[in-house]
Design an enzyme around this catalytic site. Structure first.
Site, PDB file in Angstrom:
ATOM      1  N   LYS A  80     159.553 -29.402  59.025  1.00  0.00           N
ATOM      2  CA  LYS A  80     159.144 -28.489  57.959  1.00  0.00           C
ATOM      3  C   LYS A  80     158.992 -27.110  58.575  1.00  0.00           C
ATOM      4  O   LYS A  80     158.725 -26.972  59.773  1.00  0.00           O
ATOM      5  CB  LYS A  80     157.791 -28.944  57.389  1.00  0.00           C
ATOM      6  CG  LYS A  80     157.535 -28.527  55.975  1.00  0.00           C
ATOM      7  CD  LYS A  80     158.069 -29.503  54.951  1.00  0.00           C
ATOM      8  CE  LYS A  80     157.782 -29.049  53.540  1.00  0.00           C
ATOM      9  NZ  LYS A  80     158.194 -29.995  52.519  1.00  0.00           N
ATOM     10  N   GLY A 180     151.494 -33.364  33.496  1.00  0.00           N
ATOM     11  CA  GLY A 180     152.412 -32.343  34.009  1.00  0.00           C
ATOM     12  C   GLY A 180     153.797 -32.493  33.424  1.00  0.00           C
ATOM     13  O   GLY A 180     154.458 -33.517  33.632  1.00  0.00           O
ATOM     14  N   GLY A 182     156.495 -30.315  33.864  1.00  0.00           N
ATOM     15  CA  GLY A 182     157.295 -29.269  34.499  1.00  0.00           C
ATOM     16  C   GLY A 182     158.720 -29.741  34.728  1.00  0.00           C
ATOM     17  O   GLY A 182     159.265 -30.521  33.937  1.00  0.00           O
ATOM     18  N   VAL A 184     160.041 -31.873  36.791  1.00  0.00           N
ATOM     19  CA  VAL A 184     160.226 -33.323  36.892  1.00  0.00           C
ATOM     20  C   VAL A 184     159.658 -34.021  35.651  1.00  0.00           C
ATOM     21  O   VAL A 184     160.314 -34.875  35.052  1.00  0.00           O
ATOM     22  CB  VAL A 184     159.543 -33.887  38.162  1.00  0.00           C
ATOM     23  CG1 VAL A 184     159.717 -35.397  38.234  1.00  0.00           C
ATOM     24  CG2 VAL A 184     160.090 -33.236  39.415  1.00  0.00           C
TER      25      VAL A 184
HETATM   26  P1  NAD Z   1     156.497 -27.795  38.231  1.00  0.00           P
HETATM   27  O1  NAD Z   1     155.705 -26.686  38.790  1.00  0.00           O
HETATM   28  O2  NAD Z   1     157.809 -27.508  37.583  1.00  0.00           O
HETATM   29  O3  NAD Z   1     155.625 -28.597  37.149  1.00  0.00           O
HETATM   30  C1  NAD Z   1     154.259 -28.831  37.282  1.00  0.00           C
HETATM   31  C2  NAD Z   1     153.699 -28.903  35.864  1.00  0.00           C
HETATM   32  O4  NAD Z   1     152.319 -29.259  35.958  1.00  0.00           O
HETATM   33  C3  NAD Z   1     153.763 -27.565  35.122  1.00  0.00           C
HETATM   34  O5  NAD Z   1     154.273 -27.784  33.818  1.00  0.00           O
HETATM   35  C4  NAD Z   1     152.302 -27.103  35.095  1.00  0.00           C
HETATM   36  O6  NAD Z   1     152.006 -26.331  33.961  1.00  0.00           O
HETATM   37  C5  NAD Z   1     151.581 -28.436  35.074  1.00  0.00           C
HETATM   38  N1  NAD Z   1     150.194 -28.384  35.517  1.00  0.00           N
HETATM   39  C6  NAD Z   1     149.623 -27.557  36.437  1.00  0.00           C
HETATM   40  N2  NAD Z   1     148.314 -27.805  36.548  1.00  0.00           N
HETATM   41  C7  NAD Z   1     148.044 -28.824  35.692  1.00  0.00           C
HETATM   42  C8  NAD Z   1     146.869 -29.554  35.369  1.00  0.00           C
HETATM   43  N3  NAD Z   1     145.695 -29.256  35.915  1.00  0.00           N
HETATM   44  N4  NAD Z   1     146.956 -30.559  34.467  1.00  0.00           N
HETATM   45  C9  NAD Z   1     148.145 -30.841  33.874  1.00  0.00           C
HETATM   46  N5  NAD Z   1     149.294 -30.184  34.140  1.00  0.00           N
HETATM   47  C10 NAD Z   1     149.244 -29.196  35.038  1.00  0.00           C
HETATM   48  O7  NAD Z   1     156.680 -28.841  39.423  1.00  0.00           O
HETATM   49  P2  NAD Z   1     157.724 -30.030  39.526  1.00  0.00           P
HETATM   50  O8  NAD Z   1     158.907 -29.555  40.290  1.00  0.00           O
HETATM   51  O9  NAD Z   1     157.912 -30.658  38.192  1.00  0.00           O
HETATM   52  O10 NAD Z   1     156.945 -31.027  40.487  1.00  0.00           O
HETATM   53  C11 NAD Z   1     155.851 -31.798  40.018  1.00  0.00           C
HETATM   54  C12 NAD Z   1     155.208 -32.519  41.189  1.00  0.00           C
HETATM   55  O11 NAD Z   1     156.180 -33.364  41.812  1.00  0.00           O
HETATM   56  C13 NAD Z   1     154.684 -31.606  42.288  1.00  0.00           C
HETATM   57  O12 NAD Z   1     153.538 -32.184  42.854  1.00  0.00           O
HETATM   58  C14 NAD Z   1     155.814 -31.588  43.285  1.00  0.00           C
HETATM   59  O13 NAD Z   1     155.347 -31.305  44.590  1.00  0.00           O
HETATM   60  C15 NAD Z   1     156.303 -33.011  43.186  1.00  0.00           C
HETATM   61  N6  NAD Z   1     157.714 -33.176  43.590  1.00  0.00           N
HETATM   62  C16 NAD Z   1     158.698 -32.492  42.948  1.00  0.00           C
HETATM   63  C17 NAD Z   1     160.017 -32.673  43.349  1.00  0.00           C
HETATM   64  C18 NAD Z   1     161.142 -31.953  42.644  1.00  0.00           C
HETATM   65  O14 NAD Z   1     162.298 -32.341  42.825  1.00  0.00           O
HETATM   66  N7  NAD Z   1     160.868 -30.956  41.837  1.00  0.00           N
HETATM   67  C19 NAD Z   1     160.331 -33.555  44.392  1.00  0.00           C
HETATM   68  C20 NAD Z   1     159.292 -34.259  45.019  1.00  0.00           C
HETATM   69  C21 NAD Z   1     157.987 -34.057  44.610  1.00  0.00           C
END
Ligand code: NAD
Length: 363
Positions: A80, A180, A182, A184
């Site tokens: 990392k 959440g 977002g 994913v």
């Molecule tokens: P993102 O930032 O697109 O989505 C996160 C969502 O959570 C947003 O819609 C945000 O408004 C919401 N959120 C924030 N605080 C909140 C709360 N207190 N209660 C409810 N919702 C809340 O992120 P993402 O890319 O969708 O990733 C989501 C999680 O998965 C993260 O922890 C990320 O590290 C993990 N992850 C993502 C990927 C990827 O490919 N994107 C891969 C591995 C792990």
């Protein structure tokens, strides 16, 4: 901070500090373990309070990548990078090209990618200086946004957990709480709705909630109510450390399967607490490995179909973890760590067999 002591404790091979006053770059690359292959892991840009905080973060995150790659069957090690700085105000072409040149200097032992605070565009600057970079746009032959494959992996992994815990082959009729919506979470909701699940959703963003309600017939719930819902599955897809002393006693679900990283506030203690409540946890770094699987595919020439096929492997990986957990009477996250360590050890021993060709592993 005693850096060597920290490296020995966590098993790190190499920690490299970069400084380029011209571009303002101050960064650290931590290579945890390269037994299985080059260390791949994202580059995080964050306004760390001090250098010790940045170092602790990069050491912790790089070790996590070793386990994620190993359990996912990839021939990659764990690494990392962190860049110390404000991702909103301190980014520039020279900063990322400078970082790219330092990565190039590591000779391929470390391969970078996007992470919190860095984007596809940043990685394209990095790419002008080194080939040891992934997470490039699809237009340039890269893998693009990993969230689609991550969400698919979570969906597949959820099915494995449901099979193991409830002996069911589909999610049809099951109640699922998604925290959440977002990148994913929203794609996951699409998979879940198509499989017939009844959805309960929460987010801090009202527009996302409205979309899930309108498009997928989900029921909106308040932020804090997501834990105590009477559902079969809880899918954390927002924050880390949400499985803790406060939330665990509230849970009524029988399965936890979601994308968030570092879901357990305390890995051993909270893993055990969930196990004793009869809740089956799909370990986060296993079920959310679709993103890593996706970028790792760039190293062989990106192929979307291959990435999805590999993400399907998350089903069998989780089944093996659940089996080990049951046999050894240990939490699933600990069983997963053991299986990852076993793979590294066994394949490390295999490399003691001499071959004259020096052929490199495929990823
Ligand atoms: P993102 O930032 O697109 O989505 C996160 C969502 O959570 C947003 O819609 C945000 O408004 C919401 N959120 C924030 N605080 C909140 C709360 N207190 N209660 C409810 N919702 C809340 O992120 P993402 O890319 O969708 O990733 C989501 C999680 O998965 C993260 O922890 C990320 O590290 C993990 N992850 C993502 C990927 C990827 O490919 N994107 C891969 C591995 C792990």
């Amino acid at each position: 901070m005693d850096i060597f002591e920290n490296m020995v404790q966590r098993g790190h091979e190499q920690v490299t500090f970069f400084s380029d006053p011209q571009s303002g770059l101050r960064g650290i690359v931590a290579i945890h373990n390269t037994t299985l292959g080059p260390a791949l892991g994202g580059c995080r840009m964050w306004n760390y309070a001090n250098e010790a905080e940045a170092l602790t973060d990069v050491l912790r995150l790089s070790k996590g990548m070793t386990y994620k790659a190993a359990i996912s069957g990839l021939n990659l090690g764990g690494g990392k990078a962190v860049i110390i700085g404000d991702a909103k105000t301190e980014k520039s072409e020279t900063l990322f090209r400078s970082f790219g040149r330092f990565v190039e200097g590591l000779g391929g032992r470390y391969i970078t990618a996007e992470d919190v605070g860095t984007s596809v565009k940043d990685m394209e600057w990095v790419r002008t200086e080194t080939n040891h970079v992934t997470g490039i746009s699809r237009a340039l032959g890269g893998s693009g946004d990993p969230s689609v494959v991550t969400a698919y992996g979570v969906f597949v992994g959820m099915k494995a957990a449901v099979k193991a815990k409830l002996n069911r082959n589909s999610l049809d009729g099951l109640k699922i709480g998604v925290q959440g919506l977002g990148h994913v979470g929203m794609i996951l909701v699409d998979y879940l709705a198509k499989d017939g699940a009844e959805l309960f959703v929460t987010d801090i963003d009202q527009n996302s909630i409205d979309k899930a309600v309108k498009d997928y017939g989900a029921t909106a719930v308040a932020l804090d109510d997501i834990y105590s819902l009477d559902v079969d599955i809880f899918a954390p897809c927002a924050l880390g450390a949400i499985l803790n002393d406060d939330t665990i006693p509230q849970l009524k679900c029988s399965v936890i399967a979601g994308a968030s990283n570092n879901q357990l506030a305390k890995s051993h203690e909270h893993g055990k607490a969930l196990m004793s409540r009869g809740i089956l946890v799909a370990p986060d770094y296993v079920i959310n490995a679709g993103g890593l699987i996706n970028v790792s595919n760039e190293l062989e020439g990106y192929n979307r179909e291959r990435a999805f096929n590999q993400a399907e492997g998350i089903y069998d990986t989780l089944m093996a973890i659940f089996k080990r957990s049951e046999e050894a009477d240990i939490p699933t996250n600990i069983a997963s760590d053991y299986l990852a360590e076993e793979r590294i050890r066994k394949l490390g021993e295999l490399k003691s067999i001499y071959t004259s060709s020096g052929k490199k592993n495929r990823i």
